[in-house]
Design an enzyme around this catalytic site. Structure first.
Site, PDB file in Angstrom:
ATOM      1  N   CYS A   1      -9.247  -4.455   2.936  1.00 51.47           N
ATOM      2  CA  CYS A   1      -7.553  -4.244   3.662  1.00 51.47           C
ATOM      3  C   CYS A   1      -6.984  -5.789   4.233  1.00 51.47           C
ATOM      4  CB  CYS A   1      -8.354  -4.055   5.062  1.00 51.47           C
ATOM      5  SG  CYS A   1      -8.598  -1.365   4.673  1.00 51.47           S
TER       6      CYS A   1
ATOM      7  N   ASP B   1      17.090   7.535   6.867  1.00 51.47           N
ATOM      8  CA  ASP B   1      17.247   8.815   7.612  1.00 51.47           C
ATOM      9  C   ASP B   1      16.500   9.378   8.913  1.00 51.47           C
ATOM     10  OD1 ASP B   1      16.100   9.677   5.305  1.00 51.47           O
ATOM     11  OD2 ASP B   1      17.709  10.725   4.313  1.00 51.47           O
TER      12      ASP B   1
HETATM   13  C1  BEZ Z   1     -12.469  -2.661   2.916  1.00 51.74           C
HETATM   14  O1  BEZ Z   1     -11.602  -2.548   3.576  1.00 51.74           O
HETATM   15  O2  BEZ Z   1     -13.012  -2.953   1.915  1.00 51.74           O
HETATM   16  C2  BEZ Z   1     -13.061  -1.294   2.614  1.00 51.74           C
HETATM   17  C3  BEZ Z   1     -13.370  -0.736   3.523  1.00 51.74           C
HETATM   18  C4  BEZ Z   1     -13.399   1.115   3.867  1.00 51.74           C
HETATM   19  C5  BEZ Z   1     -14.468   1.778   2.994  1.00 51.74           C
HETATM   20  C6  BEZ Z   1     -14.656   0.494   1.555  1.00 51.74           C
HETATM   21  C7  BEZ Z   1     -14.071  -0.421   1.428  1.00 51.74           C
END
Ligand code: BEZ
Length: 221
Positions: A46, A138
Site C-alpha cells: 500500500c 455524472d
Molecule cells: C501490503 O500492503 O503490503 C499488504 C497488505 C495486506 C496483505 C498483504 C500485503
C-alpha cells in the site's frame, strides 16, 4: 449483495478524511473521480502504491480527475502514514496531494463491496481489497477493478484507462488491446459505414478477416 455495478450512481456517502468530513458528491463536484482502497495503513505494498499515486498526481489533475484513497484506519493513522508515503515518494517536505478516507468501522468498505475475505487482520476481521472506482462527472461508475491485497496495482494502467474512458465518452469509438493515446481507435459496431465516414474525417480503414465481415474498422483521431 453489496457493491457497485458499471453505470450505478456512486452513493453520496459522508466520511471522515484527512481533509475533514466530506460528502462524496460535493467532493467530486463536476469532476471525474478515482477512489482507490487499501487493505491497511503502514503496510508495504500500500505504501508503494500511495507513493506512486502521489508522484503522478499531476497526471490525474491534468485529466480533471479528483483522487481519493480509502483505508480502514483512523484519520490520525492516515496522517502519520502519509508522512511515510511522502518520504517513499521522495517528497518528504510536501503533503500527500489527495485525501484518505478513514473507514475504521468498515461501513463504507462493506457498502461498496471492497472487502477481501481472504485477507484478515489479527482479530480475524477482513481487510479491504485493492479496489479502484473511476467515476464520471455524472457520478456514475465508469470502471471498477478489484485486486487482492497481495497484488499491487499499476498506476500507469489507471491513467491509460482514464484516457480511454474520457475519449470514448466524447467520441463514438472504442480503444483496442494495449491502446495508448495517439494510437488508432476502433469504430464502434453500432455505427454504419456511412455514419463512420461522416464522423471521422481522417478516414476509416477496415482490416480483412477470413469471415469476410467488415467489423475491424480503425480510425485516427
Ligand atoms: C501490503 O500492503 O503490503 C499488504 C497488505 C495486506 C496483505 C498483504 C500485503
Amino acid at each position: 449483495m453489496p457493491g457497485l455495478l458499471l453505470g450505478d450512481e456512486i452513493p453520496n456517502f459522508e466520511a471522515d478524511t484527512t481533509i475533514g468530513r466530506i460528502k462524496f458528491h460535493d467532493f467530486l463536484g463536476n469532476s471525474w473521480g478515482i477512489l482507490f482502497s487499501h487493505p491497511r495503513d503502514f503496510t508495504p505494498v500500500c505504501t508503494t502504491e500511495l507513493a506512486r499515486a502521489a508522484k503522478i498526481s499531476n497526471e490525474f489533475k491534468k485529466r480533471g480527475v479528483k483522487m481519493i484513497a480509502l483505508s480502514i484506519d483512523s484519520v490520525a493513522d492516515h496522517n502519520s502514514w502519509s508522512k511515510d508515503v511522502m518520504a517513499v515518494s521522495k517528497k518528504a517536505d510536501t503533503d500527500l496531494p489527495f485525501p484518505i478516507i478513514a473507514d475504521d468501522k468498515r461501513e463504507l468498505s462493506v457498502q461498496l463491496g471492497m472487502l477481501d475475505p481472504d485477507e484478515k487482520d489479527k482479530d480475524g476481521m477482513p481487510l479491504t481489497a485493492r479496489c479502484v472506482f473511476v467515476i464520471g462527472p455524472d457520478k456514475k461508475l465508469k470502471l471498477s477493478i478489484l485486486y487482492p491485497a497481495t497484488t499491487g496495482r499499476n498506476f500507469d494502467e489507471l491513467l491509460r484507462v482514464i484516457d480511454s474512458l474520457q475519449l470514448t465518452a466524447q467520441k463514438k469509438v472504442a480503444t483496442p488491446v494495449d491502446w495508448k493515446p495517439g494510437d488508432k481507435v476502433m469504430v464502434i459496431p453500432s455505427l454504419s459505414d456511412a455514419e463512420a465516414a461522416s464522423l471521422f474525417p481522417n478516414g476509416v480503414t477496415t482490416e480483412e478477416v477470413p469471415s469476410g465481415k467488415k467489423y475491424l474498422r480503425y480510425t485516427q483521431i
